[in-house]
Design a protein around this motif. Structure first.
Motif, PDB file in Angstrom:
ATOM      1  N   LEU A  60       0.832  -1.202   0.000  1.00  0.00           N
ATOM      2  CA  LEU A  60       0.000   0.000   0.000  1.00  0.00           C
ATOM      3  C   LEU A  60       0.868   1.254   0.000  1.00  0.00           C
ATOM      4  O   LEU A  60       0.566   2.229  -0.702  1.00  0.00           O
ATOM      5  CB  LEU A  60      -0.932  -0.005   1.208  1.00  0.00           C
ATOM      6  N   GLN A  61       1.957   1.227   0.775  1.00  0.00           N
ATOM      7  CA  GLN A  61       2.882   2.371   0.787  1.00  0.00           C
ATOM      8  C   GLN A  61       3.447   2.602  -0.619  1.00  0.00           C
ATOM      9  O   GLN A  61       3.526   3.746  -1.092  1.00  0.00           O
ATOM     10  CB  GLN A  61       4.025   2.120   1.764  1.00  0.00           C
ATOM     11  N   LEU A  62       3.830   1.522  -1.291  1.00  0.00           N
ATOM     12  CA  LEU A  62       4.403   1.638  -2.631  1.00  0.00           C
ATOM     13  C   LEU A  62       3.358   2.135  -3.639  1.00  0.00           C
ATOM     14  O   LEU A  62       3.673   2.944  -4.515  1.00  0.00           O
ATOM     15  CB  LEU A  62       4.972   0.292  -3.082  1.00  0.00           C
ATOM     16  N   LEU A  63       2.125   1.655  -3.506  1.00  0.00           N
ATOM     17  CA  LEU A  63       1.076   2.101  -4.417  1.00  0.00           C
ATOM     18  C   LEU A  63       0.809   3.592  -4.248  1.00  0.00           C
ATOM     19  O   LEU A  63       0.658   4.319  -5.233  1.00  0.00           O
ATOM     20  CB  LEU A  63      -0.206   1.301  -4.165  1.00  0.00           C
ATOM     21  N   CYS A  72      10.167   5.802  -1.124  1.00  0.00           N
ATOM     22  CA  CYS A  72       9.915   4.978   0.059  1.00  0.00           C
ATOM     23  C   CYS A  72      11.182   4.566   0.783  1.00  0.00           C
ATOM     24  O   CYS A  72      11.126   3.842   1.782  1.00  0.00           O
ATOM     25  CB  CYS A  72       9.119   3.741  -0.329  1.00  0.00           C
ATOM     26  N   ASN A  73      12.340   5.001   0.260  1.00  0.00           N
ATOM     27  CA  ASN A  73      13.627   4.701   0.888  1.00  0.00           C
ATOM     28  C   ASN A  73      13.869   3.200   0.997  1.00  0.00           C
ATOM     29  O   ASN A  73      14.285   2.686   2.037  1.00  0.00           O
ATOM     30  CB  ASN A  73      13.729   5.367   2.270  1.00  0.00           C
ATOM     31  N   VAL A  74      13.587   2.508  -0.100  1.00  0.00           N
ATOM     32  CA  VAL A  74      13.864   1.081  -0.176  1.00  0.00           C
ATOM     33  C   VAL A  74      14.679   0.820  -1.445  1.00  0.00           C
ATOM     34  O   VAL A  74      14.847   1.713  -2.283  1.00  0.00           O
ATOM     35  CB  VAL A  74      12.561   0.244  -0.207  1.00  0.00           C
ATOM     36  N   SER A  75      15.153  -0.389  -1.583  1.00  0.00           N
ATOM     37  CA  SER A  75      15.952  -0.726  -2.759  1.00  0.00           C
ATOM     38  C   SER A  75      15.064  -0.963  -3.969  1.00  0.00           C
ATOM     39  O   SER A  75      13.870  -1.309  -3.835  1.00  0.00           O
ATOM     40  CB  SER A  75      16.781  -1.990  -2.487  1.00  0.00           C
ATOM     41  N   PHE A  80       6.180  -5.552  -7.856  1.00  0.00           N
ATOM     42  CA  PHE A  80       5.763  -5.258  -9.232  1.00  0.00           C
ATOM     43  C   PHE A  80       6.866  -5.764 -10.163  1.00  0.00           C
ATOM     44  O   PHE A  80       7.842  -5.049 -10.420  1.00  0.00           O
ATOM     45  CB  PHE A  80       5.543  -3.753  -9.426  1.00  0.00           C
ATOM     46  N   PRO A  81       6.748  -6.999 -10.665  1.00  0.00           N
ATOM     47  CA  PRO A  81       7.852  -7.635 -11.392  1.00  0.00           C
ATOM     48  C   PRO A  81       8.249  -6.971 -12.706  1.00  0.00           C
ATOM     49  O   PRO A  81       9.328  -7.243 -13.232  1.00  0.00           O
ATOM     50  CB  PRO A  81       7.338  -9.060 -11.631  1.00  0.00           C
TER      51      PRO A  81
END
Length: 201
Positions: free
Chosen positions: A21-24, A48-51, A59-60
């Motif tokens: 949900l954060q990514l969306l 989002c401060n992720v890799s 999401f491939p």
């Protein structure tokens, strides 16, 4: 020590559904700022401060990223507008309420409405097909509200659908009025004109 300080601070751990949900939501914000076609996995990673590999876990490919983000936009619009309007006890108030709720969403969550506007005008076949599915859900709900409002008259089903589609299409102009800073009184007048010509004639 200096190397450790220069490393990016990792995002806190989240449950998978919470992270998605954060990514969306980040995807919606990125699309509102950059456009549907320009948003990439790296944009969500920075937001989002992720890799970047983390984004690909959810999401491939880019199609999955775009499709999922637009699905989030469509679902948010439906849930913000349709159930609250349908819950009103007076059928004559429901259609007008959809306009008020839509304007409220444009003010409170403008990124969702901005992406919806882009999606509405996007001509890529796969995105058009996805938009038509979203619009069909909205139009079906509007049709029922129209039927409830004109319950004393007999109106052809295709005619009701046409009216519902005009109301749906008018939302784009209403959104532009919100973003252009048009007064609430003028927006209300616009909505009243549309509903009077399509429902209360």
């Amino acid at each position: 020590m200096a190397k450790a300080m220069n490393q990016r601070k990792r995002a806190p751990q989240m449950e998978p559904e919470e992270r998605k949900l954060q990514l969306l939501r980040a995807g919606v914000a990125c699309m509102a700022a950059k456009g549907i076609g320009a948003t990439k996995h790296a944009d969500l990673a920075r937001a989002c401060n992720v890799s970047v590999p983390t984004i690909f876990t959810y999401f491939p490919n880019r199609d999955a990223l775009v499709t999922s983000t637009l699905e989030e936009v469509g679902q948010r619009l439906i849930e913000a507008i349709v159930p609250p309007a349908e819950a009103l006890p007076d059928p004559d108030e429901r259609l007008a309420a959809t306009a008020t709720l839509f304007c409220d969403l444009a003010v409170q969550e403008p990124d969702y409405v901005k992406v919806w506007l882009m999606w509405n005008m996007h001509f890529a076949p796969e995105l058009q097909q996805q938009f038509r599915k979203f619009e069909a859900r909205l139009v079906d709900s509007l049709m029922q509200m129209i039927k409830d409002s004109i319950r004393t008259k007999k109106v052809d089903e295709d005619d009701i659908r046409d009216r519902a589609q005009v109301i749906s299409a008018s939302s784009a102009f209403l959104a532009k009025m919100v973003f252009d800073g048009v007064s609430e009184a003028r927006r209300d007048s616009f909505v009243e004109h549309i509903l009077t010509s399509l429902v209360h004639d």
